[in-house]
Motif scaffolding. Structure first.
Motif, mmCIF file in Angstrom:
data_model
loop_
_atom_site.group_PDB
_atom_site.id
_atom_site.type_symbol
_atom_site.label_atom_id
_atom_site.label_comp_id
_atom_site.label_asym_id
_atom_site.label_seq_id
_atom_site.Cartn_x
_atom_site.Cartn_y
_atom_site.Cartn_z
ATOM 1 N N GLY A 1 -4.105 -3.420 0.338
ATOM 2 C CA GLY A 1 -3.539 -4.581 -0.621
ATOM 3 C C GLY A 1 -2.583 -5.609 0.332
ATOM 4 N N VAL A 2 -1.873 -5.139 1.219
ATOM 5 C CA VAL A 2 -0.929 -5.995 2.230
ATOM 6 C C VAL A 2 -1.143 -5.825 3.316
ATOM 7 N N GLN A 3 -0.387 -6.627 4.213
ATOM 8 C CA GLN A 3 -0.569 -6.795 5.423
ATOM 9 C C GLN A 3 -0.052 -5.406 5.884
ATOM 10 N N THR A 4 -0.918 -5.083 7.377
ATOM 11 C CA THR A 4 -0.596 -3.730 7.845
ATOM 12 C C THR A 4 0.721 -3.987 8.725
ATOM 13 N N CYS A 5 1.585 -2.787 8.562
ATOM 14 C CA CYS A 5 2.822 -2.805 9.357
ATOM 15 C C CYS A 5 3.293 -1.390 9.219
ATOM 16 N N ALA A 6 4.274 -1.006 10.111
ATOM 17 C CA ALA A 6 4.721 0.264 10.050
ATOM 18 C C ALA A 6 5.672 0.335 8.759
ATOM 19 N N LEU A 7 5.719 1.505 8.359
ATOM 20 C CA LEU A 7 6.480 1.596 7.105
ATOM 21 C C LEU A 7 8.278 1.052 7.197
ATOM 22 N N PRO A 8 8.792 1.344 8.167
ATOM 23 C CA PRO A 8 10.201 0.584 8.327
ATOM 24 C C PRO A 8 10.198 -0.896 8.454
ATOM 25 N N ILE A 9 9.085 -1.260 9.070
ATOM 26 C CA ILE A 9 8.960 -2.907 9.187
ATOM 27 C C ILE A 9 8.632 -3.588 7.785
ATOM 28 N N TYR B 1 13.720 5.296 -2.756
ATOM 29 C CA TYR B 1 14.318 3.976 -2.301
ATOM 30 C C TYR B 1 13.217 2.935 -2.552
ATOM 31 N N PHE B 2 11.926 3.123 -2.099
ATOM 32 C CA PHE B 2 10.998 2.233 -2.636
ATOM 33 C C PHE B 2 10.897 1.739 -4.156
ATOM 34 N N TRP B 3 11.025 2.745 -4.899
ATOM 35 C CA TRP B 3 11.219 2.805 -6.499
ATOM 36 C C TRP B 3 12.471 1.868 -6.896
ATOM 37 N N GLN B 4 13.552 2.231 -6.068
ATOM 38 C CA GLN B 4 14.833 1.561 -6.611
ATOM 39 C C GLN B 4 14.585 0.190 -6.184
ATOM 40 N N LEU C 1 4.837 -5.885 -0.905
ATOM 41 C CA LEU C 1 5.035 -5.180 0.543
ATOM 42 C C LEU C 1 5.532 -3.789 -0.378
ATOM 43 N N VAL C 2 6.403 -4.060 -1.183
ATOM 44 C CA VAL C 2 7.419 -2.691 -1.926
ATOM 45 C C VAL C 2 5.939 -1.930 -2.634
ATOM 46 N N GLU C 3 5.088 -2.657 -3.495
ATOM 47 C CA GLU C 3 4.029 -1.857 -4.003
ATOM 48 C C GLU C 3 3.001 -1.067 -3.154
ATOM 49 N N GLY C 4 3.049 -1.577 -1.782
ATOM 50 C CA GLY C 4 2.007 -1.110 -0.862
ATOM 51 C C GLY C 4 2.950 0.091 -0.320
#
Length: 190
Positions: free
Chosen positions: A3-11, A44-47, A31-34
């Motif tokens: 559902g989002v553009q493909t990128c490495a996790l840290p990016i 940290y993603f949830w935060q 992006l965060v939901e992805g």
């Protein structure tokens, strides 16, 4: 990522934060939901999702996001305080007990957090516990060097709190510390 553009996790994480800080919420949240879909237990993603939702006054979903973050990182004062902030902003009585519990937990870990003391004072005031509200305000004032406010809040709390309790004794410590700080400040001016 789905559902989002493909990128490495840290990016993706960095992009989400950059979009969020620029106020581009519609680009940041997907992006965060992805990221959450990819790594659902990362606190940290949830935060950051909670922070984004709170900034958009989506308070209940923000609280839910912070609760998810706390499942993986239950002793994180910054997340506890962020969740309590959302609870205070909700102006909902149902959150008062959880808010105060979260703030007490955060302050047990980091007692020198003025924001946590300020939120605790506000939460106590909303439950009509004026003595504890004044006490928490005195703690905050002490941490921020507002010694005149320490005296005012301490005097107010002292009239409302039961004498001889641990909080009453802590209040006495705060008063003495504030008085000593004021004396030191006067000596330095000479």
């Amino acid at each position: 990522m789905t559902g989002v553009q493909t990128c490495a996790l840290p990016i993706c994480y960095a992009r989400a934060i950059a979009y969020y800080r620029r106020g581009q919420f519609d680009q940041a949240l997907p992006l965060v939901e992805g990221l959450i879909a990819e790594t659902p237990k990362d606190p940290y993603f949830w935060q950051i999702k909670g922070d984004m939702l709170l900034s958009r006054t989506q308070i209940d979903p923000a609280i839910d996001a912070y609760k998810e973050a706390l499942k993986s990182l239950p002793d994180a004062p910054e997340i506890l305080v962020a969740m309590a902030h959302a609870m205070v902003e909700s102006h909902t009585e149902a959150y008062n007990a959880d808010c105060q519990e979260a703030l007490k937990h955060a302050l047990a870990i980091d007692a020198e957090n003025p924001e946590a003391w300020d939120l605790l004072a506000t939460s106590y005031a909303s439950t009509n516990n004026q003595g504890m509200s004044a006490y928490a305000a005195a703690e905050r004032a002490m941490l921020t060097g507002q010694f005149g406010d320490v005296a005012r809040y301490s005097n107010q709390a002292e009239k409302l709190l039961e004498k001889g309790t641990p909080t009453w004794y802590r209040l006495q410590d705060i008063k003495v510390s504030a008085q000593n700080a004021l004396i030191d400040m006067k000596k330095r001016r000479r």
